[in-house]
Scaffold this active site. Sequence first.
Site, PDB file in Angstrom:
ATOM      1  N   THR A 249       0.851  -1.185   0.000  1.00 53.43           N
ATOM      2  CA  THR A 249       0.000   0.000   0.000  1.00 53.43           C
ATOM      3  C   THR A 249       0.886   1.234   0.000  1.00 53.43           C
ATOM      4  O   THR A 249       2.011   1.209   0.518  1.00 53.43           O
ATOM      5  CB  THR A 249      -0.905   0.029   1.237  1.00 53.43           C
ATOM      6  OG1 THR A 249      -0.084   0.043   2.411  1.00 53.43           O
ATOM      7  CG2 THR A 249      -1.821  -1.174   1.276  1.00 53.43           C
ATOM      8  N   ASP A 392      10.089  11.071  -9.136  1.00 54.51           N
ATOM      9  CA  ASP A 392       9.981  10.504  -7.783  1.00 54.51           C
ATOM     10  C   ASP A 392      10.912   9.310  -7.653  1.00 54.51           C
ATOM     11  O   ASP A 392      10.588   8.302  -7.025  1.00 54.51           O
ATOM     12  CB  ASP A 392       8.540  10.092  -7.488  1.00 54.51           C
ATOM     13  CG  ASP A 392       8.322   9.792  -6.005  1.00 54.51           C
ATOM     14  OD1 ASP A 392       9.107  10.294  -5.177  1.00 54.51           O
ATOM     15  OD2 ASP A 392       7.385   9.044  -5.677  1.00 54.51           O
TER      16      ASP A 392
END
Length: 506
Positions: A249, A392
């Site tokens: 997650t 990122d």
Amino acid sequence: MDQLEVTPKETKSPWGAPVLAPSPCSLADVMSEQLARQLDEEGNTFPEIPDTDVDLTCNPEADTSSDLILAQMLQMEFDREFDTQLRREEKKFNGDSKVSISFENYRMVHPYEDSDSSEEEVDWQDTRHDPYKADKPTTTPKKGFVGKGKNITTKHNEDVCGRKNTARMDNFGPEVQVGDGIGMDLKLSNHVYNALKQHCNTEQRRSARLHEKKEHSTAEQAVDPRTRLLMYKMVNSGILENINGCISTGKESVVFHANGGNSFEEMIVPEECVLKVFKTTLNEFKNRDKYIKDDYRFKDRFSKLNPRKIIRLWAEKEMHNLARIKKAGIPCPEVVILKKHILVMSFIGKDHVPAPKIKDAILSSEDMKKAYYQVLNMMQRLYQDCNLVHADLSEYNMLWHDGQVWFIDVSQSIEPTHPHGLKFLFRDCRNVATFFQKAGVTEALNEFELFNTVSELQINSDNEADFLAQIEALEKRNEDHVQKSSKKIFTDTSEDSPPQLNTDDD
């Protein structure tokens, strides 16, 4: 001559037959032994005690033949008169004082004894004389007041308004526990009642928002009903055989493992797949707009979408970036299908075990050095061949599998022409250089050298502030160039067709 004897003829009385008097009883019969024995038996018998549980109220049908019942009825009447006098004294003693003293314990007859019904038949919820039933507030007539002179009471009276406010508490929602204050002589001021009402409305709206959020948003390891339905459709259509548990997650998505099914539109589905379900809430990732609103591929579509559709646009953006990276030969997951905000990709791992992130992989010094040069080469190809900046890139978004570094999580990747493209590239270079230098790779370049190597720009400065200032100047110059070129493209288009930007092949 013989005299004839004439008998008188009886005449019938016009008043009917005369009533014959009863034959008198002789004294001998009265004084007989049998009559004396009967009277003696009747005088010696004791009367039975009557049932004391009968109703003692003074009604015309009551049986007053027994002296005991008659005495009890008189005692009950005396007790009621005593209670009435006690009430008068209590009212006189308390007067208009706000703090009253009750003489209830001195009463002889209590309310439950004053009921006409038997104890088994009394239901206090349905009885009109229920002592615990809340009294309805007195209503003020249309003229707005009652009484005259000093005894006048208006609708703005503090006691009247307080009792009305207490009665209105019954109209609050079922989730608000008002307690048993409604049955008391409780007086709520307007300020307190308005505060309670506002709190009740706020709680109802908050409950509705929580319910709506639960129904229409994805949590960390769960999906909303719409997402679950899309996943079921993928299994039913044969794209996936089954969906297993959650792998990981993050702040923007939840990743599930799945087994691939049959081929889909002449495309072979991998044996093991992953479902990347993008969260429909923006609570954890609120700065998506700076990655997508200035990207010319999605610039015109971003401002017209609601937050839920932005998530679909975010998933579409990652699909296009992965297709472009895969086309350049850079190791990354392969896209299988995109359904709204669910992206199905190939699984990087083996036997349901995902490949470790490079920060968690246990590598030797040689493997770490090999991984560094692979990352350097992949960054150069990503910038020069794919015309993309990861934006990122760090040790959290690089996997180590089969002796190779894999790039993942490219939903925020942008082109160098983005107003902040070079700044994001410098941030990626700083993250990569810091990680490999801490890992013990002596050949690792610093962030300034790595930036010049990847971008093929020659910015000479060892000070981060000066370096960023030069990068911002290049971005400003690049933005002006992009605006001029876009105006030129719009000018060259025909007058009949609306202006359109060049679209990607992928």
